[in-house]
Every structure is written in C-alpha cells, then in structure tokens.
Write an enzyme that holds these catalytic residues in place. Structure first.
Site, mmCIF file in Angstrom:
data_model
loop_
_atom_site.group_PDB
_atom_site.id
_atom_site.type_symbol
_atom_site.label_atom_id
_atom_site.label_comp_id
_atom_site.label_asym_id
_atom_site.label_seq_id
_atom_site.Cartn_x
_atom_site.Cartn_y
_atom_site.Cartn_z
ATOM 1 N N TYR A 36 184.957 -4.950 -34.114
ATOM 2 C CA TYR A 36 184.097 -4.855 -32.919
ATOM 3 C C TYR A 36 184.290 -3.507 -32.197
ATOM 4 O O TYR A 36 183.515 -3.162 -31.307
ATOM 5 C CB TYR A 36 184.379 -5.986 -31.920
ATOM 6 N N LYS B 267 179.459 -15.210 -25.398
ATOM 7 C CA LYS B 267 179.484 -13.775 -25.064
ATOM 8 C C LYS B 267 178.358 -13.484 -24.097
ATOM 9 O O LYS B 267 177.226 -13.944 -24.265
ATOM 10 C CB LYS B 267 179.299 -12.947 -26.333
ATOM 11 N N SER B 268 178.639 -12.710 -23.060
ATOM 12 C CA SER B 268 177.580 -12.180 -22.212
ATOM 13 C C SER B 268 178.118 -10.949 -21.504
ATOM 14 O O SER B 268 179.327 -10.830 -21.282
ATOM 15 C CB SER B 268 177.110 -13.216 -21.176
ATOM 16 N N LEU C 146 174.951 -20.048 -29.050
ATOM 17 C CA LEU C 146 173.686 -19.895 -28.316
ATOM 18 C C LEU C 146 172.519 -19.465 -29.198
ATOM 19 O O LEU C 146 171.441 -19.117 -28.687
ATOM 20 C CB LEU C 146 173.886 -18.906 -27.154
ATOM 21 N N ARG D 263 175.674 -15.087 -15.994
ATOM 22 C CA ARG D 263 175.781 -15.902 -17.215
ATOM 23 C C ARG D 263 177.247 -16.151 -17.589
ATOM 24 O O ARG D 263 177.598 -17.220 -18.081
ATOM 25 C CB ARG D 263 175.063 -15.207 -18.370
ATOM 26 N N ASN E 126 178.385 -19.884 -18.194
ATOM 27 C CA ASN E 126 178.795 -20.331 -19.527
ATOM 28 C C ASN E 126 180.172 -21.006 -19.522
ATOM 29 O O ASN E 126 180.532 -21.672 -20.495
ATOM 30 C CB ASN E 126 178.800 -19.148 -20.505
#
Ligand code: NDP
Length: 310
Positions: free
Chosen positions: A55, A264-265, A204, A270, A274
């Site tokens: 990543y 993930k956001s 999601l 959010r 979440n």
C-alpha cells in the site's frame, strides 16, 4: 434483543491475541493522507489498523500511531496488521524467499516505527513455489516476537492445506473478500472448522460509492454497479428500516457473521459512521434474505479473486 450484539466484539485469534472486530482499512490511502486518516480513525475509536507493504503508506500509518502512543494510548490497546507482498512471478515480480520475507517485516517495522506488529499476513497466494518457505518465515518471525500472530490473505482451502501438509502451524487468520455478494460459505466453514479466523475485507462492494474515484480499479462489473445504484436496492430498504446507512448495514452484516471488518474511508464523517455498528441488529429475516444474495467470486482485485488462483 441479543445484548452481546450491541457490544463491539473482540475476536480471539490466538492464545492471548485479541482482534477488535472493527478495523480501519488503508488501501488506496496515500502515504501523505494516511497519517490524517488514521489519526481520525483512532480519534473515532478504532483500535485496529490494517496496512500492507504494497500500500506504500506504512510510514504515514506509523506517524499517526506513534502520535497516538505519544499522547497516551497504550501499544497493547492498538492492533496493527501489515502484510508481506509475496512477489508475483506470473507478472514478472520475483517471489520472496524465506530470507527476503524476514527482511520485509524488518523493513515494514522500520517504516511503521514499531518494534512489533500484532498480525503479519502473506498478502496473497501468488507464489506457488515459494508459499511454504514464506510461511516458514512468518512462523520464525512470530518466534522472534516481531509479530504476535500470523496469517494469510486470499488463501483458499487448498492453499492452506499446502502449509499444513508441510507440517507447519496453522494460520491464525485468513483475510478475504467477504460481503453479501461474495459470501464464500464453504471456505468460511473450512476456516472455522480449522480454527482460523476469517477477517472480511471490501465489505462495502455493493455500495454505488465503493471505489468510485478515478483510478481506484476493481473487477466490479457495470451490471453490479447498476444493482448498487438501483432505487429498490435491498440494502437501501434495510438502511431505512434500521435508521442507519447502507454502509452500516453491510458492515453490521460482517460483524454479525462473526467477522472482523476493515472499512476504509478518507472522509471523517464516514470514518465515524463506519465504526457505529452497535446501536442496531439486523433481524433474522433480513439475515436470511442476505444469505440468498451471493454472486460468487470477489471483485476487489482487478486480476480476479485470488482465492481461486492455483
Ligand atoms: P471498503 O469496503 O472499505 O470500501 C471503501 C470504499 O467505500 C471507498 O471508495 C470509500 O470512499 C467508500 N466508503 C467508505 N465508507 C463509506 C460510507 N459510509 N458511505 C459511502 N461510501 C463509503 O473497501 P476496501 O476495498 O478498501 O477494503 C477495506 C480494507 O480491506 C482495505 O482498505 C484494506 O485495508 C483491506 N483490503 C485487503 C485486501 C487484501 O487483498 N488483503 C484487498 C482489499 C482490501 P471514501 O474513502 O471516499 O469514503
């Protein structure tokens, strides 16, 4: 109403190793953005962060973690996962050996600014000839105390049996794509029977906003995207029924299945939403309806669902 469903669960993945069921995912968050996003997540109550060598954001993730530790959070209150990229000979990327797998965790720890992680995973079964040696390296790293637990990601039953047939310890966890459209019931049943904890990623996928940003690739088809956008989406009606968002319904489904989830956001609203999964319970009728929505393989990897690889 079952009271335990209202408390954030902690999943025991190995002796003394407890995995908080809601983790913060960081794929497609740049190194620059990662420290702000992870800081917002820790502030919102997340105590589990998921990153990976590939990543390219471990340094940013580590900056937020170290800032939180400097501000009083205890290291053992935080669960940190990273993953070794095993190589990909089919795409011309050399496979890691036992030695280079060991060196990879040292490099990840250097970037994270930590002396150990809580869970170290082989990212995917991309190296048929080296998987067992890489797993041997993870066993060694656990013995050295550089990781508290070890696991795999995107491994099928066949991939896991290969490790067990070599006489090696079983993985503590297998991180795989799991959501109502990719339920992998047989694999999950096998993991449970073998004492391996399933961890769900890409919960999601059924949302219209999932990886909608330019350049955020996947194998999600236009037909799936149309289903995500449909006004009569079953997740939209469940969200209305429970007074939450579709994202919360999808994440709550994962938690009710007993999985850890990794939303993930980069959006602070959010990020908070979440993690807010414990004020409602999806009822049996809706859980049964979701059980009938499986569409098979996952879509998060644009090259196909790696659990189907040889
Ligand atoms: P998620 O299922 O977490 O979905 C993220 C996407 O949904 C983003 O586009 C995000 O946009 C959007 N989103 C997030 N929250 C909401 C919300 N409340 N309402 C509407 N849209 C929302 O996807 P990922 O594929 O990133 O998976 C989660 C994590 O799992 C990864 O970050 C990674 O840590 C791990 N993972 C592991 C893999 C593996 O091979 N081991 C593969 C894939 C993921 P925005 O950021 O703009 O909010």
């Amino acid at each position: 109403m079952t009271e335990h469903l209202r408390t954030p669960p902690v999943i025991t993945i190995a002796s003394g190793v407890h995995l908080p069921a809601v983790g913060f995912g960081t794929y497609l968050i740049s190194d620059d953005e990662a420290s702000g996003a992870v800081a917002a997540a820790i502030d919102a109550g997340y105590r589990h962060v998921d990153t990976a060598e590939v990543y390219e954001n471990e340094a940013g993730v580590g900056r937020a973690i170290n800032a939180a530790l400097g501000a009083g959070l205890r290291r053992d209150d935080l669960f940190v996962t990273t993953k070794v990229f095993p190589g990909n000979p089919a795409a011309g990327v050399a496979a890691k050996t036992f030695e280079t797998t060991i060196a990879s965790l040292d490099a990840s720890l250097g970037r994270l600014g930590l002396d150990h992680v809580d869970l170290y995973l082989i990212h995917a079964p991309l190296t048929p000839d080296e998987r067992v040696d890489q797993w041997r390296a993870l066993v060694e790293l656990r013995e050295q105390g550089k990781t508290r637990a070890i696991g795999v990601s995107n491994f099928s039953q066949v991939h896991i049996e290969e490790l067990l047939a070599a006489g090696l310890p079983r993985p503590d966890a297998n991180q795989i794509e799991l959501h109502p459209w990719s339920q992998k019931q047989e694999l999950v049943d096998y993991l449970r029977a073998t004492g391996i904890s399933p961890i769900a990623y890409s919960s999601l996928v059924p949302l219209s906003t999932w990886r909608a940003e330019e350049g955020h690739e996947s194998a999600k088809t236009s037909e799936m995207q149309a289903a995500s956008e449909a006004a009569d989406s079953p997740f939209a009606s469940m969200a209305a029924k429970y007074g939450v968002t579709e994202a919360q319904v999808l994440l709550r489904w994962g938690v009710q299945q007993g999985y850890a989830v990794l939303p993930k956001s980069t959006n602070p609203v959010r990020i908070r939403q979440n993690a807010d999964l414990f004020s409602f319970v999806i009822d049996d009728e809706d859980m049964a309806a979701i059980a009938g929505m499986d569409r098979g393989a996952g879509v998060a990897w644009s090259i196909g669902d790696p659990t189907t690889f040889a």
